[in-house]
Design an enzyme around this catalytic site. Structure first.
Site, mmCIF file in Angstrom:
data_model
loop_
_atom_site.group_PDB
_atom_site.id
_atom_site.type_symbol
_atom_site.label_atom_id
_atom_site.label_comp_id
_atom_site.label_asym_id
_atom_site.label_seq_id
_atom_site.Cartn_x
_atom_site.Cartn_y
_atom_site.Cartn_z
ATOM 1 N NE ARG A 108 -16.205 84.057 5.352
ATOM 2 C CZ ARG A 108 -16.164 85.324 5.683
ATOM 3 N NH1 ARG A 108 -15.735 85.481 6.937
ATOM 4 N NH2 ARG A 108 -16.677 86.048 5.085
ATOM 5 N NE ARG B 200 -19.655 79.684 12.452
ATOM 6 C CZ ARG B 200 -19.406 79.775 11.345
ATOM 7 N NH1 ARG B 200 -19.364 78.812 10.405
ATOM 8 N NH2 ARG B 200 -18.918 80.993 10.915
ATOM 9 C CG HIS C 140 -24.302 85.973 13.896
ATOM 10 N ND1 HIS C 140 -23.907 86.626 15.144
ATOM 11 C CD2 HIS C 140 -23.288 85.176 13.845
ATOM 12 C CE1 HIS C 140 -22.876 86.114 15.673
ATOM 13 N NE2 HIS C 140 -22.444 85.225 14.774
ATOM 14 C CG HIS D 170 -18.614 82.913 21.064
ATOM 15 N ND1 HIS D 170 -19.956 82.443 20.953
ATOM 16 C CD2 HIS D 170 -18.125 83.030 19.979
ATOM 17 C CE1 HIS D 170 -20.256 82.725 19.507
ATOM 18 N NE2 HIS D 170 -19.258 83.030 19.090
#
Length: 712
Positions: free
Chosen positions: A428, A398, A458, A615
């Site tokens: 997503r 992203r 990822h 995160h």
């Protein structure tokens, strides 16, 4: 693959654990210690999280029910039982959110001269201004759609806010319905009204009224000759998960574009939100038209779609917000900033390239306390412009709009370097954005690939290959977060800059695995999913069990977003049985029961919710007095361990390892944003004891960085 079978009393349902996490987010909004505009922000985050939960998780459960699937989850609940329990848990939370908005947020904003008014509260001058604004700025973009035998029920798009108008025809005497979509993509949700029109003394700083009310109270202009008898708002959430099977798609990008078009058109409706006072005949009309059941209907006691409260953060009221942290450049990289020469802050001869610093030492980055722009982005920018750099490879999961990293990769390709970008098209809700970046990169000469068939990539890795004295040297960045300029200011993440040869060789081989036909089965230092990560993590946990069984100290500390993998949970229970001390910092879902007698007495779980989204992933193992610590992109979830490409790296520099140990200690001592998980799966927020100082880990880190970025 995960194979453990846990009894229901040993495993917490992941959906219900997620709701508990979102409840902790809502608690930040309800907490009067949270600055007022940040209360609005957390309420918006709660709503936004819930939208995605319905679009993906609830939609999946509904699909299972419709397919007749009754297989229970690990905690023994069928899909239907999970749906009913989700609804039962959510209804009181939604009421708490609305009570806070109505009784706390709006009233306290008024104390600070910020007016969020209903249309009925406007004075005549304000109403006239709103009506004029409606005529020239709103009316032209509205499309009223009738609902009658001659007009089928109109399509209602995902997450759209709508007005259901009840119309009376004076000629026929018939009562009819129409739907008007609120144009939120074209206009702001809250319409700002000139403050000089207010009759308040003193004049307000800001006055606004919801756009849907502006439309509702001017419906007579949309239906001339008709009598508007009532108006009611409603909001729809649809299944938005993309089912993509790589083996069926020769062209993944084409398949994704088709899937995105289908998403925009909308899957099945999974939630219908209506106000409490909507008449039953209007509710019935909507339910029939949208094909929803009673359990999909949520009656809301207040405004719909409170995710739009995010907009309040733009108000120029710094005293009503958490103190903003601008980030720092690590001292070790202070002279690597090209812009400092242009600004005259350093002389050209004082400049030191980031590559020179990396050759001397590993560098641990902690965002947002360390600036992303002067560290990771600077690394890629210098690589793009350095004539000695031969190639750049990186993964993009992203990234932000107007991304400086994308611009640097394009510039590198234009400078004749070999540039490869793995763009994960299936990230997503970022699929459309990533398709556009992939095309732009390809047009600029960047080699773009989409990863390994059947797996989502990822991992967060960069490899820069530089020619030095007729040899090639690898410079690497391995991180826990996305290469995204925007979220790097909002999420806490870690990254390692290194020139260690074994890490460099591992990344060379990992990129070959991602771009070619490599069947790489081992790596020197990295733990890579789906190849070695699960085995590696399980081996590290088992080593602590052996230490404990042999009388040494067995100790595990781990920080991550979620823990739901049954095999890892079963192994942690085994560790607890061997008296291994297990301290977990889990922000989101946790399916493990901590502190249970005879099961997990030596396991504790804490969740940190704060100004920044936690995160980072850290895995620390005591190893009988010779600790090892790892950072990387993976959580302890089956999808991360088995169905994604992930990379976790050891941090071998003793000074950096010490920093991470102190960081974990700081989180574990937090008594402001920390929530302790109880043995029944519930959470209790920590509070300072009488006379005890408040220890907010994020505030403490901001303070540390403001006093000088930690280097060791």
């Amino acid at each position: 693959m995960s194979s453990a079978v846990l009894s229901p009393d040993r495993y917490i349902n992941r959906e219900l654990s997620w709701i508990a996490f979102n409840q902790r987010v809502l608690a930040q909004a309800l907490d009067q210690r949270t600055p007022l505009l940040d209360q609005a922000k957390f309420s918006a985050i709660f709503s936004n999280n819930l939208d995605e939960f319905f679009m993906v998780r609830v939609a999946s459960l509904k699909s299972q029910v419709e397919a007749g699937i009754t297989t229970p989850s690990e905690d023994g609940k069928t899909p239907l039982e999970q749906l009913l329990t989700i609804r039962e848990r959510l209804i009181p939370l939604l009421q708490q959110q609305q009570d806070h908005y109505r009784k706390q947020l709006r009233k306290k904003l008024l104390d600070h001269n910020v007016q969020l008014l209903d249309y009925s509260q406007l004075n005549k001058h304000q109403q006239q201004w709103v009506s004029d604004t409606f005529r020239h700025s709103v009316f032209p973009v509205l499309t009223p759609l009738a609902v009658d035998p001659a007009h089928p029920f109109p399509f209602v798009s995902n997450l759209s806010l709508n007005v259901a108008a009840v119309i009376h025809d004076p000629e026929s005497g018939q009562r009819q319905f129409a739907r008007v979509k609120v144009p939120q993509k074209n206009l702001p949700r809250f319409v700002s009204i000139p403050t000089e029109l207010s009759e308040s003394d003193p004049k307000p700083i800001h006055t606004a009224v919801p756009l849907e009310q502006v439309i509702a109270f001017n419906l007579d202009l949309l239906f001339p000759g008709m009598s508007v008898q009532g108006h009611y708002f409603f909001r729809v959430t649809r299944d938005a998960d993309l089912e993509l099977r790589d083996l069926e798609a020769d062209d993944l990008m084409l398949a994704l574009e088709q899937g995105l078009r289908k998403r925009r058109m909308g899957g099945e409706v999974v939630r219908l939100e209506v106000p409490n006072d909507m008449p039953e005949d209007v509710v019935e009309m909507l339910m029939n038209g949208l094909a929803v059941e009673e359990e999909d209907l949520y009656r809301i006691d207040g405004p719909l779609g409170l995710d739009d409260l995010f907009g309040l953060m733009a108000l120029p009221l710094p005293k009503l917000k958490d103190k903003q942290h601008s980030g720092q450049t690590p001292t070790v990289l202070a002279r690597t900033q090209q812009h400092l020469i242009d600004e005259g802050a350093i002389k050209p001869e004082e400049f030191e390239s980031i590559f020179s610093v990396m050759r001397q030492q590993d560098i641990l980055l902690h965002h947002p306390y360390d600036l992303f722009s002067t560290t990771v982005e600077e690394f890629i920018n210098q690589a793009a412009d350095d004539p000695q750099v031969m190639g750049i490879k990186m993964t993009l999961y992203r990234t932000s709009k107007d991304s400086p990293i994308i611009a640097a990769l394009i510039r590198a390709a234009e400078n004749g370097k070999q540039v490869m970008a793995l763009v994960e098209l299936k990230a997503r809700f970022d699929e459309d954005n990533n398709i556009q970046w992939a095309r732009q990169l390809e047009r600029s000469g960047v080699h773009v690939v989409y990863g390994v068939l059947g797996l989502k990539t990822h991992t967060k890795i960069v490899l820069v290959v530089r020619k030095e004295q007729e040899k090639l040297r690898s410079y690497v960045h391995i991180g826990t977060g996305n290469y995204n300029s925007k979220t790097s200011k909002l999420y806490t993440d870690l990254g390692l800059l290194s020139t260690r040869p074994e890490l460099g060789q591992d990344l060379v081989e990992l990129f070959n695995y991602l771009t070619g036909f490599s069947k790489q089965q081992s790596f020197r230092r990295l733990l890579v999913a789906p190849v070695t990560l699960r085995k590696g993590m399980e081996s590290l946990i088992r080593r602590e069990i052996e230490h404990a069984r042999e009388g040494r100290d067995g100790h595990i500390r781990a920080k991550m977003n979620s823990l739901v993998d049954p095999d890892i949970i079963a192994l942690l229970y085994e560790a607890a049985a061997a008296n291994v001390r297990v301290e977990l910092i889990i922000r989101g879902m946790c399916s493990l029961y901590p502190g249970r007698e005879g099961l997990s007495e030596s396991i504790s779980v804490v969740s940190i919710i704060g100004q920044f989204l936690e995160h980072s992933r850290i895995f620390w193992f005591g190893n009988g007095g010779s600790p090892e610590v790892y950072i990387g992109s993976a959580d302890w979830m089956s999808r991360n361990l088995d169905r994604r490409v992930e990379a976790v790296t050891p941090v071998e520099d003793p000074n950096l390892r010490g920093r991470l140990e102190r960081l974990l200690e700081l989180y574990l001592k937090d008594n402001r944003g920390a929530w302790d998980m109880q043995s029944d799966g519930s959470f209790i927020q920590r509070q300072p004891e009488d006379g005890e100082d408040v220890r907010n880990s994020q505030v403490q880190l901001i303070k540390q960085w403001s006093q000088g970025v930690p280097q060791s």
